[in-house]
Design a protein around this motif. Structure first.
Motif, mmCIF file in Angstrom:
data_model
loop_
_atom_site.group_PDB
_atom_site.id
_atom_site.type_symbol
_atom_site.label_atom_id
_atom_site.label_comp_id
_atom_site.label_asym_id
_atom_site.label_seq_id
_atom_site.Cartn_x
_atom_site.Cartn_y
_atom_site.Cartn_z
ATOM 1 N N GLU A 84 35.249 37.994 30.906
ATOM 2 C CA GLU A 84 34.348 39.143 30.759
ATOM 3 C C GLU A 84 34.815 40.051 29.624
ATOM 4 O O GLU A 84 33.996 40.545 28.842
ATOM 5 N N LEU A 85 36.126 40.264 29.524
ATOM 6 C CA LEU A 85 36.656 41.086 28.433
ATOM 7 C C LEU A 85 36.409 40.435 27.077
ATOM 8 O O LEU A 85 36.158 41.121 26.078
ATOM 9 N N LYS A 86 36.485 39.119 27.046
ATOM 10 C CA LYS A 86 36.192 38.407 25.797
ATOM 11 C C LYS A 86 34.745 38.643 25.378
ATOM 12 O O LYS A 86 34.452 38.850 24.191
ATOM 13 N N LYS A 87 33.841 38.631 26.357
ATOM 14 C CA LYS A 87 32.433 38.895 26.067
ATOM 15 C C LYS A 87 32.252 40.306 25.512
ATOM 16 O O LYS A 87 31.435 40.530 24.609
ATOM 17 N N LEU A 88 33.033 41.251 26.014
ATOM 18 C CA LEU A 88 32.953 42.642 25.554
ATOM 19 C C LEU A 88 33.751 42.870 24.280
ATOM 20 O O LEU A 88 33.718 43.967 23.733
ATOM 21 N N GLN A 89 34.490 41.839 23.844
ATOM 22 C CA GLN A 89 35.424 41.963 22.715
ATOM 23 C C GLN A 89 36.431 43.083 22.985
ATOM 24 O O GLN A 89 36.871 43.783 22.070
ATOM 25 N N GLN A 263 24.470 40.250 28.726
ATOM 26 C CA GLN A 263 23.956 38.876 28.629
ATOM 27 C C GLN A 263 25.067 37.868 28.931
ATOM 28 O O GLN A 263 25.328 36.937 28.158
ATOM 29 N N TYR A 264 25.718 38.065 30.047
ATOM 30 C CA TYR A 264 26.847 37.230 30.436
ATOM 31 C C TYR A 264 26.400 36.118 31.361
ATOM 32 O O TYR A 264 25.713 36.367 32.354
ATOM 33 N N GLN A 265 26.768 34.873 31.028
ATOM 34 C CA GLN A 265 26.436 33.720 31.851
ATOM 35 C C GLN A 265 27.576 33.478 32.837
ATOM 36 O O GLN A 265 28.602 32.910 32.492
ATOM 37 N N ARG A 266 27.391 33.919 34.073
ATOM 38 C CA ARG A 266 28.457 33.890 35.068
ATOM 39 C C ARG A 266 28.583 32.518 35.708
ATOM 40 O O ARG A 266 27.619 31.962 36.215
#
Length: 345
Positions: A84-89, A263-266
């Motif tokens: 999730e943090l990677k998605k948020l950079q 827009q995270y694919q969980r």
């Protein structure tokens, strides 16, 4: 996403004020080498750059009619995963936006009304702070499993000091070599060093601390997210009154909010419901993993191994492997990891 809700600690050794907790949340700003422009400040739904002194003043003043042993505030900790943090950079601004979004979810999870209307985020008095570092705790399994090595190393260091003072006979060089060997043999290492309590963890570790007043902004209504009262209705003075807080609802909403906002694919194993099923029925949980498409299954297994749960060498991927003995082993590992906050349930 791992979210916890914890009441203020009260008792003979704990202050009635929020000052100790706010001071704890300032620890990262006091790390050596942290410049003022790099420091994270408190914020709430509308404001940024709030001082710790203001947080203490606002929380401590908002406690009308609360008994001495009632919590004056609750602590919410929001822990995004590495994925999730990677998605948020690893963006502080994105984490701040997410905090403000989930506090709307928090307020809507109360089964309460104020003046005949549902509670909304404007009724909640809260302050939040983002932290970017985590240290290993004594309860972390890496620290616990390294402890016998740490104990022996300490004994050898004490012996070396006694030899240097002339209090005992022996070889300092031999003991120094034993220490080097023990440091290398400890099962859990990070960057070539034995993991010990207080060591900062590698990787993205950003998370959010939220301090929420027990009373609403008007200091008139008590809003407890504790588990004492589940969502229900009770008759009071001849009227049906709503009460309670739905934690399950809040955790699910917070997850959906993240996915929609970014827009995270969980993956299946990241879902709150799946993690609950993991504890209740590992057999059903792994059966569900078996039914995933190949790419999702591979990622699910990778994520599962990264949680820190002490799993068996072979993760069961067939019904034949799901033995009673294996299920009990997994459940024991899950309970251990849950207590050390390695996974969020």
């Amino acid at each position: 996403m791992y979210i916890t809700i914890t009441p203020q600690k009260l008792g003979a050794n704990y202050s009635q004020s929020a000052a100790d907790y706010v001071d704890y949340l300032e620890k990262e700003n006091q790390l050596p080498g942290i410049e003022e422009k790099e420091q994270e400040l408190f914020f709430n739904q509308e404001e940024d750059g709030i001082s710790p002194e203001m947080v203490v003043k606002e929380i401590d003043a908002n406690t009308a009619k609360l008994e001495k042993m009632e919590p004056k505030f609750y602590s919410i900790t929001v822990n995004p995963s590495q994925y999730e943090l990677k998605k948020l950079q690893n963006s502080s601004e994105a984490l701040k936006q997410y905090t403000r979004a989930i506090m709307k979810d928090y307020s809507s999870s109360f089964n309460r009304e104020i003046n005949g209307r549902p509670i909304n985020v404007n009724d909640i008095k809260y302050f939040a702070k983002i932290e970017h570092h985590r240290a290993f705790k004594g309860t972390d399994y890496q620290v616990r499993e390294n402890q016998p090595y740490a104990t022996k190393i300490l004994e050898l260091k004490n012996e070396i000091r006694k030899i240097e003072r002339g209090e005992m006979q022996g070889s300092i060089r031999s003991r120094e070599q034993q220490i080097i060997n023990l440091e290398r043999e400890a099962p859990h290492q990070q960057n070539g060093q034995r993991i010990a309590q207080g060591m900062l963890k590698d990787g993205k570790q950003s998370h959010i601390h939220i301090i929420v007043s027990r009373k609403d902004v008007s200091n008139s209504h008590s809003l407890s997210p504790g588990s004492k009262y589940k969502v229900s209705e009770v008759e009071l003075n001849g009227k049906l009154v709503k009460r309670g807080f739905n934690r399950d609802d809040f955790f699910k909403k917070a997850e959906k909010t993240f996915d929609k906002q970014f827009q995270y694919q969980r993956n299946f194993v990241e879902t709150y419901q799946a993690r609950k099923d993991f504890i209740k029925s590992p057999k059903a949980y792994f059966s569900a993993i078996m039914g995933l498409p190949a790419s999702e299954k591979a990622l699910a297994i990778k994520m599962l191994r990264e949680t820190g749960i002490p799993l068996p060498p072979v993760i069961p991927l067939s019904k034949a492997q799901l033995s009673v003995k294996l299920i009990k082993t997994i459940q024991k590992g899950i309970l251990t990891a849950s207590r050390s906050a390695s996974i969020g349930i």
